[in-house]
Motif scaffolding. Structure first.
Motif, PDB file in Angstrom:
ATOM      1  N   GLY A 254      43.941  49.493  42.941  1.00 35.77           N
ATOM      2  CA  GLY A 254      43.068  49.301  41.796  1.00 35.77           C
ATOM      3  C   GLY A 254      43.830  49.067  40.507  1.00 35.77           C
ATOM      4  N   ALA A 255      43.242  48.256  39.620  1.00 32.78           N
ATOM      5  CA  ALA A 255      43.822  47.968  38.311  1.00 32.78           C
ATOM      6  C   ALA A 255      42.691  47.680  37.328  1.00 32.78           C
ATOM      7  N   ASP A 256      42.999  47.699  36.037  1.00 33.76           N
ATOM      8  CA  ASP A 256      41.990  47.397  35.025  1.00 33.76           C
ATOM      9  C   ASP A 256      41.559  45.933  35.123  1.00 33.76           C
ATOM     10  N   LEU A 257      40.281  45.702  34.854  1.00 36.81           N
ATOM     11  CA  LEU A 257      39.751  44.342  34.803  1.00 36.81           C
ATOM     12  C   LEU A 257      39.029  44.142  33.483  1.00 36.81           C
ATOM     13  N   ILE A 258      39.286  43.002  32.846  1.00 39.03           N
ATOM     14  CA  ILE A 258      38.637  42.647  31.591  1.00 39.03           C
ATOM     15  C   ILE A 258      37.590  41.587  31.884  1.00 39.03           C
ATOM     16  N   LEU A 259      36.334  41.864  31.505  1.00 39.63           N
ATOM     17  CA  LEU A 259      35.261  40.884  31.619  1.00 39.63           C
ATOM     18  C   LEU A 259      34.986  40.349  30.216  1.00 39.63           C
ATOM     19  N   HIS A 260      35.360  39.093  29.994  1.00 41.10           N
ATOM     20  CA  HIS A 260      35.316  38.498  28.661  1.00 41.10           C
ATOM     21  C   HIS A 260      34.077  37.621  28.523  1.00 41.10           C
TER      22      HIS A 260
ATOM     23  N   VAL B 279      39.285  38.821  34.169  1.00 41.36           N
ATOM     24  CA  VAL B 279      40.752  38.842  34.208  1.00 41.36           C
ATOM     25  C   VAL B 279      41.187  40.203  34.745  1.00 41.36           C
ATOM     26  N   ARG B 280      41.829  40.189  35.903  1.00 39.60           N
ATOM     27  CA  ARG B 280      42.352  41.434  36.477  1.00 39.60           C
ATOM     28  C   ARG B 280      43.804  41.593  36.078  1.00 39.60           C
ATOM     29  N   LEU B 281      44.163  42.776  35.616  1.00 36.74           N
ATOM     30  CA  LEU B 281      45.521  43.047  35.166  1.00 36.74           C
ATOM     31  C   LEU B 281      46.389  43.520  36.326  1.00 36.74           C
ATOM     32  N   ASN B 282      47.690  43.576  36.096  1.00 31.33           N
ATOM     33  CA  ASN B 282      48.596  44.154  37.081  1.00 31.33           C
ATOM     34  C   ASN B 282      48.394  45.669  37.154  1.00 31.33           C
ATOM     35  N   LYS B 283      48.746  46.238  38.288  1.00 33.91           N
ATOM     36  CA  LYS B 283      48.641  47.684  38.439  1.00 33.91           C
ATOM     37  C   LYS B 283      49.537  48.388  37.423  1.00 33.91           C
ATOM     38  N   ALA B 284      49.047  49.509  36.940  1.00 28.34           N
ATOM     39  CA  ALA B 284      49.842  50.286  35.986  1.00 28.34           C
ATOM     40  C   ALA B 284      51.107  50.821  36.632  1.00 28.34           C
TER      41      ALA B 284
ATOM     42  N   ILE C 128      36.809  47.441  33.002  1.00 22.39           N
ATOM     43  CA  ILE C 128      36.391  48.145  34.212  1.00 22.39           C
ATOM     44  C   ILE C 128      37.655  48.639  34.906  1.00 22.39           C
ATOM     45  N   GLY C 129      37.696  49.889  35.272  1.00 20.78           N
ATOM     46  CA  GLY C 129      38.908  50.482  35.831  1.00 20.78           C
ATOM     47  C   GLY C 129      38.968  50.458  37.349  1.00 20.78           C
ATOM     48  N   ASN C 130      40.193  50.475  37.871  1.00 23.92           N
ATOM     49  CA  ASN C 130      40.481  50.624  39.307  1.00 23.92           C
ATOM     50  C   ASN C 130      39.865  49.525  40.177  1.00 23.92           C
TER      51      ASN C 130
END
Length: 469
Positions: free
Chosen positions: A232-238, A219-224, A248-250
């Motif tokens: 680049g944006a934070d990504l959550i690997l679930h 799941v990739r989040l929106n840019k801060a 994972i950042g950027n």
């Protein structure tokens, strides 16, 4: 809610009959909606409907207020085991609702999705099995145990999602939702356990993708910072088995390999610090950098089979419109001793000197992994900013193959159009497959033979009215 008839049948049969089922439901949904909602005066019961007048035969005469409650069916899907069906109902006036229905029972999950997404598209992932495609439509996992869907704030548009054609935000930030559509409250992704109904919510999500085999969800989040120059944006690997998350950042672009065991992603950070392409083994947590540079990485692409990976690395050329890219490719990743292949057009004498390898087309592997198909584009000088607003007259030359009116409509598409070419990974040989007359080439399944389409003679024709006899 529209009541749909349900039959129990095999996965293959369910896929074949889905179109007929939805077509029938689409025809009856307006009438069902009127019957169910007409007395309430609207989805929330707040809008009063003018009294219905009856025709001579006793049927109802529709009023203007009635049309707002008509529903459209969309985002239909069936799980791989044929036991679950999902679809959305969207009224002409109001927010869509997702229905996830068991085809062999009475269980139905109902999820208000908030405002329909505006200007959305893929936000970071893409390719097989992801919920990142299209308008972030609801998706089932391969093992038919999970469903993922995006929920926006009610009455707001967009959810802040972005779009790329390939697995990520488009190069240079193209396809971003205009600031006026970005809601003050971000949307979120919900992961639904089909057996228990339990939901896991991930806020500020932009795109998502299941791995093949349903072991992981990215799941990739929106840019801060929405206006930041980097993507680049934070990504959550679930981990779908344990419920554990890795951040994972950027991350800009990302994708799982065809077996769902390896995870590749590109980094696009502020000041290009740490930019590169990285490979993660989710099972062990081992991460290694495949290539890093103070450059832009675009169009990350796995092969359809095997563990071959390709990406473009490039940079903007001063006073020129197009980036100059090189092709980076790895064959059989995960095996010790794997070395990268680099194709640099500036060092190849057969590559047209007036053209560049373009990020507007994603690299594509041949089935046997011996070639990578790419897109090339003419390099052009950039118009100085001082001269950008001087021309205010559209000029159409009588020798142009395409009428001016068509050129205006297709201008953005033409600006990103590329010509097909191929590179042999083993030898580095470059082959140009198309030209201005033959702009498209369709390859056979084995990628050994291609069929080109030369439509240059017919581009200036204009067909008036209907079909010709």
């Amino acid at each position: 809610m529209v009541a749909l008839p349900v039959w129990r049948f095999s996965t293959r049969t369910s896929r074949i009959l889905l179109g007929s089922l939805l077509a029938a439901a689409l025809l009856v949904s307006p009438l069902l909606g009127l019957g169910a909602q007409g007395r309430a005066g609207g989805p929330a019961g707040t809008q009063q409907t003018a009294p219905a007048t009856g025709a001579a035969d006793g049927s109802k005469v529709l009023n203007l207020e009635d049309y707002g409650r008509w529903n459209r069916i969309g985002s239909t899907a069936i799980s791989n085991d044929g036991r679950w069906m999902s679809y959305t109902l969207t009224p002409n006036e109001g927010d869509p609702t997702l229905y996830v229905k068991a085809l062999d029972g009475d269980k139905t999950y109902t999820v208000p999705l908030g405002a329909a997404p505006g200007g959305s598209g893929r936000g970071g992932g893409g390719g097989r099995g992801g919920a990142a495609g299209g308008a972030n439509a609801p998706q089932f996992s391969d093992d038919s145990r999970w469903a993922a869907h995006f929920v926006n704030p009610a009455g707001e548009r967009g959810g802040g999602r972005r779009g790329r054609g390939g697995p990520a935000p488009t190069p240079g930030g193209r396809g971003a939702v205009p600031a006026a559509q970005t809601p003050t409250t971000p949307g979120h992704l919900e992961l639904l356990n089909l057996a228990t109904g339990e939901k896991i919510s991930i806020s500020n999500a932009a795109s998502s993708k299941f791995s093949v085999g349903s072991k992981w969800l990215a799941v990739r989040l929106n840019k801060a910072q929405a206006d930041a120059k980097f993507n680049g944006a934070d990504l959550i690997l679930h981990d779908l088995s344990s419920g554990l998350d890795r951040n994972i950042g950027n991350v800009n672009q990302y994708d799982f390999d065809h077996a769902g065991k390896l995870f590749a992603y590109t980094v696009d950070a502020a000041d290009r610090l740490g930019n590169g392409v990285y490979l993660l083994d989710p099972a062990t947590g081992e991460t290694r950098a495949l290539n890093t540079a103070a450059a832009d990485y675009a169009q990350l692409a796995w092969s359809g089979e095997g563990t071959n990976l390709a990406v473009l690395r490039g940079d903007k050329v001063k006073d020129m419109k197009q980036k100059e890219n090189v092709l980076l490719a790895w064959s059989a990743l995960g095996i010790a001793g794997t070395k990268p292949f680099v194709f640099d057009p500036s060092k190849d004498a057969s590559f047209p000197k007036t053209m560049v390898l373009s990020e507007y087309t994603a690299p594509r592997w041949s089935k046997d992994g011996s070639r990578v198909f790419i897109g090339i584009k003419e390099q052009e000088p950039e118009i100085p900013e001082a001269d950008a607003i001087k021309a205010n007259v559209d000029i159409w030359h009588w020798k142009d193959q395409t009428p001016q009116s068509v050129q205006i409509v297709q201008i953005q598409q033409l600006r990103e159009a590329t010509l097909p070419a191929a590179v042999f990974v083993s030898t580095g040989k470059f082959v140009k497959l198309g030209d201005d007359d033959m702009r498209t080439v369709t390859m056979a399944a084995n990628s050994n033979v291609g069929v080109g389409r030369n439509d240059a003679t017919y581009r200036g024709e204009v067909a008036w009215g209907g079909s010709r006899a």
